[in-house]
Design an enzyme around this catalytic site. Sequence first.
Site, PDB file in Angstrom:
ATOM      1  N   HIS A 142      -9.433   1.098   4.639  1.00  0.00           N
ATOM      2  CA  HIS A 142      -8.183   1.297   5.382  1.00  0.00           C
ATOM      3  C   HIS A 142      -8.531   2.299   6.527  1.00  0.00           C
ATOM      4  O   HIS A 142      -9.088   3.217   6.455  1.00  0.00           O
ATOM      5  CB  HIS A 142      -7.030   2.000   4.352  1.00  0.00           C
ATOM      6  CG  HIS A 142      -5.747   2.029   5.010  1.00  0.00           C
ATOM      7  ND1 HIS A 142      -5.411   2.751   5.978  1.00  0.00           N
ATOM      8  CD2 HIS A 142      -4.859   0.934   4.992  1.00  0.00           C
ATOM      9  CE1 HIS A 142      -4.064   2.437   6.416  1.00  0.00           C
ATOM     10  NE2 HIS A 142      -3.682   1.292   5.751  1.00  0.00           N
ATOM     11  N   GLU A 166      -6.841   4.667   7.505  1.00  0.00           N
ATOM     12  CA  GLU A 166      -6.687   6.188   7.291  1.00  0.00           C
ATOM     13  C   GLU A 166      -7.741   6.608   6.859  1.00  0.00           C
ATOM     14  O   GLU A 166      -8.196   7.753   6.835  1.00  0.00           O
ATOM     15  CB  GLU A 166      -5.277   6.147   6.661  1.00  0.00           C
ATOM     16  CG  GLU A 166      -4.166   6.099   7.323  1.00  0.00           C
ATOM     17  CD  GLU A 166      -2.886   5.630   6.546  1.00  0.00           C
ATOM     18  OE1 GLU A 166      -2.730   5.658   5.345  1.00  0.00           O
ATOM     19  OE2 GLU A 166      -2.043   5.006   7.238  1.00  0.00           O
ATOM     20  N   ASN A 171       0.796  -1.024  -0.027  1.00  0.00           N
ATOM     21  CA  ASN A 171      -0.253  -0.058  -0.142  1.00  0.00           C
ATOM     22  C   ASN A 171       0.838   1.210  -0.109  1.00  0.00           C
ATOM     23  O   ASN A 171       1.443   1.545   0.911  1.00  0.00           O
ATOM     24  CB  ASN A 171      -0.916  -0.222   1.424  1.00  0.00           C
ATOM     25  CG  ASN A 171      -1.729   1.209   1.239  1.00  0.00           C
ATOM     26  OD1 ASN A 171      -1.589   1.949   0.528  1.00  0.00           O
ATOM     27  ND2 ASN A 171      -2.217   1.371   2.623  1.00  0.00           N
ATOM     28  N   TRP A 172       1.234   1.827  -1.145  1.00  0.00           N
ATOM     29  CA  TRP A 172       1.984   3.027  -1.278  1.00  0.00           C
ATOM     30  C   TRP A 172       1.544   4.327  -0.801  1.00  0.00           C
ATOM     31  O   TRP A 172       2.326   5.086  -0.750  1.00  0.00           O
ATOM     32  CB  TRP A 172       2.401   3.076  -2.723  1.00  0.00           C
ATOM     33  CG  TRP A 172       3.204   1.938  -3.303  1.00  0.00           C
ATOM     34  CD1 TRP A 172       3.607   0.964  -2.600  1.00  0.00           C
ATOM     35  CD2 TRP A 172       3.688   1.782  -4.489  1.00  0.00           C
ATOM     36  NE1 TRP A 172       4.420   0.074  -3.522  1.00  0.00           N
ATOM     37  CE2 TRP A 172       4.448   0.407  -4.562  1.00  0.00           C
ATOM     38  CE3 TRP A 172       3.394   2.467  -5.828  1.00  0.00           C
ATOM     39  CZ2 TRP A 172       5.140  -0.097  -5.878  1.00  0.00           C
ATOM     40  CZ3 TRP A 172       4.185   1.901  -7.138  1.00  0.00           C
ATOM     41  CH2 TRP A 172       4.977   0.688  -7.077  1.00  0.00           C
ATOM     42  N   LYS A 173       0.129   4.177  -0.294  1.00  0.00           N
ATOM     43  CA  LYS A 173      -0.440   5.345   0.061  1.00  0.00           C
ATOM     44  C   LYS A 173      -0.213   6.591  -0.612  1.00  0.00           C
ATOM     45  O   LYS A 173      -0.047   6.575  -1.961  1.00  0.00           O
ATOM     46  CB  LYS A 173       0.012   5.617   1.663  1.00  0.00           C
ATOM     47  CG  LYS A 173      -0.127   4.377   2.374  1.00  0.00           C
ATOM     48  CD  LYS A 173      -0.053   4.606   3.973  1.00  0.00           C
ATOM     49  CE  LYS A 173      -0.279   3.393   4.688  1.00  0.00           C
ATOM     50  NZ  LYS A 173       0.143   3.305   6.110  1.00  0.00           N
ATOM     51  N   GLU A 203      -5.493  -4.999  10.493  1.00  0.00           N
ATOM     52  CA  GLU A 203      -4.410  -4.130  10.695  1.00  0.00           C
ATOM     53  C   GLU A 203      -4.576  -3.417  12.040  1.00  0.00           C
ATOM     54  O   GLU A 203      -5.521  -2.459  11.943  1.00  0.00           O
ATOM     55  CB  GLU A 203      -4.387  -2.976   9.465  1.00  0.00           C
ATOM     56  CG  GLU A 203      -4.161  -3.648   8.168  1.00  0.00           C
ATOM     57  CD  GLU A 203      -3.620  -2.585   7.300  1.00  0.00           C
ATOM     58  OE1 GLU A 203      -2.283  -2.870   6.687  1.00  0.00           O
ATOM     59  OE2 GLU A 203      -4.274  -1.693   7.051  1.00  0.00           O
ATOM     60  N   GLY A 207       2.586   2.207  10.998  1.00  0.00           N
ATOM     61  CA  GLY A 207       3.437   2.950  10.505  1.00  0.00           C
ATOM     62  C   GLY A 207       4.078   3.457  11.953  1.00  0.00           C
ATOM     63  O   GLY A 207       4.759   4.466  11.963  1.00  0.00           O
ATOM     64  N   SER A 229       3.385  -2.422  10.239  1.00  0.00           N
ATOM     65  CA  SER A 229       4.854  -2.456  10.388  1.00  0.00           C
ATOM     66  C   SER A 229       5.558  -3.991  10.234  1.00  0.00           C
ATOM     67  O   SER A 229       6.145  -4.115  10.906  1.00  0.00           O
ATOM     68  CB  SER A 229       5.091  -1.991  11.960  1.00  0.00           C
ATOM     69  OG  SER A 229       4.649  -0.890  12.227  1.00  0.00           O
ATOM     70  N   GLY A 249       2.932  -1.325   4.323  1.00  0.00           N
ATOM     71  CA  GLY A 249       3.018   0.424   3.970  1.00  0.00           C
ATOM     72  C   GLY A 249       4.523   0.694   3.744  1.00  0.00           C
ATOM     73  O   GLY A 249       4.975   0.296   2.522  1.00  0.00           O
ATOM     74  N   GLY A 250       5.053   1.231   4.853  1.00  0.00           N
ATOM     75  CA  GLY A 250       6.420   1.768   4.508  1.00  0.00           C
ATOM     76  C   GLY A 250       7.370   0.830   3.943  1.00  0.00           C
ATOM     77  O   GLY A 250       8.128   1.139   3.026  1.00  0.00           O
TER      78      GLY A 250
END
Length: 252
Positions: free
Chosen positions: A95, A97, A10-12, A167, A173, A213, A234-235
């Site tokens: 998600h 967010e 998920n590159w956001k 999640e 994150g 994470s 993500g990251g």
Amino acid sequence: MSRKVIIAGNWKMNKTAAEAKALVEELKPLVANLDADVVVCPTFTSLTAAVDAAAGSNVKVGAQNIHWAENGAFTGEISAEMLKEIGVEYVIIGHSERRQYFGETDATVNQRLKAALAAELTVMVCVGELLEEREGGLTEQVLGTQLRGGLADLSQQDMAQVVIAYEPVWAIGTGKTATPEMAEETHAYVRKVLVDLFGSETAETVRIQYGGSMKPGNSAELVGQVNIDGGLIGGASLKADSFAELIKNAVS
Ligand code: PGA
């Protein structure tokens, strides 16, 4: 029951179209022979570049959201059909967010999910509890509500196109990961809810990703758990070498 591992990045709101193309090009050879469904989810404007770069490889492309209507007066929104047309095969729905910053609810998750299924996209539906909910002993209650609301009215057949992403919001994150035991316990609960909703035969086939994470250093142990069938990353998905290493370790 063996379920194929699915790892999605998920590159956001990261990576321009040129950067997305470069990242997919770099990723392709690194994951070419891995026995996993590999998905990257760039921002809307980078989708076409990613689809073109991924063509003919085992990297698939997903979007990060869709609107539930087929078309109409919804300024700024994008429909499932529009994504399907440009070669997108997956979509992330709900998600945390989007729930936190953009008013997403279980009801809108359900509407978007139905639109995605109608367009034959595969959906990664996100659920997860906040830290205070975990600490207050409410995790199962929160997840049960999110799953029953988000998956309302779906059939057993529909579930062939659905992946659940668990999640824990406090792990996204933050560098804090649920321990493999804690994650497995929660994934087992998610599967129990799926059994209640769709019966055990269907529930056994649904893949449940862990997200929050996940890194190259913990993906093997997490995905090694009985009910953890992959990851939503993500990251660690923003660099080809670390993402490929994470996937390699997860399937090992
Ligand atoms: P993270 O994000 O891997 O950076 O924690 C996961 C996600 O938000 O899907």
